[in-house]
Design a protein around this motif. Structure first.
Motif, PDB file in Angstrom:
ATOM      1  N   ASN A  38       0.867  -1.172   0.000  1.00  0.00           N
ATOM      2  CA  ASN A  38       0.000   0.000   0.000  1.00  0.00           C
ATOM      3  C   ASN A  38       0.905   1.223   0.000  1.00  0.00           C
ATOM      4  O   ASN A  38       1.649   1.444   0.960  1.00  0.00           O
ATOM      5  N   SER A  40       0.456   4.172   0.628  1.00  0.00           N
ATOM      6  CA  SER A  40       0.216   5.146   1.694  1.00  0.00           C
ATOM      7  C   SER A  40       1.104   4.896   2.908  1.00  0.00           C
ATOM      8  O   SER A  40       1.196   5.742   3.797  1.00  0.00           O
ATOM      9  N   SER A 143      -2.459  -0.171  11.614  1.00  0.00           N
ATOM     10  CA  SER A 143      -3.283   0.712  10.763  1.00  0.00           C
ATOM     11  C   SER A 143      -3.465   0.113   9.373  1.00  0.00           C
ATOM     12  O   SER A 143      -4.567   0.134   8.816  1.00  0.00           O
ATOM     13  N   HIS A 147      -6.879  -1.017   7.186  1.00  0.00           N
ATOM     14  CA  HIS A 147      -7.163  -0.676   5.779  1.00  0.00           C
ATOM     15  C   HIS A 147      -7.462  -1.920   4.951  1.00  0.00           C
ATOM     16  O   HIS A 147      -8.195  -1.844   3.968  1.00  0.00           O
TER      17      HIS A 147
END
Length: 159
Positions: A38, A40, A143, A147
């Motif tokens: 990911n 991010s 986190s 997601h």
């Protein structure tokens, strides 16, 4: 100051207990999600990559700089499963306990070079750096798991 190694060993045991909670949680994550990147999230953006990055930081600061070993950094792709990563962390534990056992004998400062610039720091500062770094990325892992649709577990030392 001989108490530093005793205190640090006890603290590292708490860290290992907390890490084990994370590992048990990671065992519930699908193999595809474990390596799913990911953008991010930094350091490769997958749970696997973040875990391997944590070990690389221990390898750099503790094994190579403090203990003067020549540990070769782990490549993300060499670790396909959480079990592979757990085995990697056992090597981290080995040199962390070696480092901890020597904390009282390093003297006031450990000298090292980064990009040919000399530095020095206290052993307890190196210890603090690597464990807080682990917790920073542990938060990212939890986190990231959210997601991916998982419900993160509490990995705090005090649970």
């Amino acid at each position: 100051m001989e108490f530093i190694s005793v205190y640090s060993k006890e603290q590292y045991e708490y860290i290992k207990e907390s890490r084990e909670v994370l590992f048990e949680f990671c065992k519930t994550i699908s193999p595809e999600d474990f390596v799913n990147q990911n953008s991010s999230f930094g350091r490769g953006g997958s749970i696997r990559n973040l875990l391997v990055h944590i070990t690389n930081t221990y390898q750099y600061w503790i094994a190579n700089l403090a203990l003067k070993k020549n540990v070769i950094y782990s490549e993300y792709e060499n670790f396909k499963t959480i079990q592979d990563v757990i085995i990697l962390f056992t090597t981290v534990d080995d040199f962390m306990f070696e480092f901890i056992s020597k904390m009282d004998y390093f003297g006031d400062e450990i000298s090292y070079k980064i990009q040919n610039v000399k530095h020095s720091t206290k052993p307890i500062r190196l210890f603090s750096h690597v464990i807080t770094h682990e917790y920073h990325h542990k938060g990212q892992i939890l986190s990231l798991s959210r997601h991916l649709g998982y419900i993160p577990v509490d990995t705090d030392i005090m649970r």
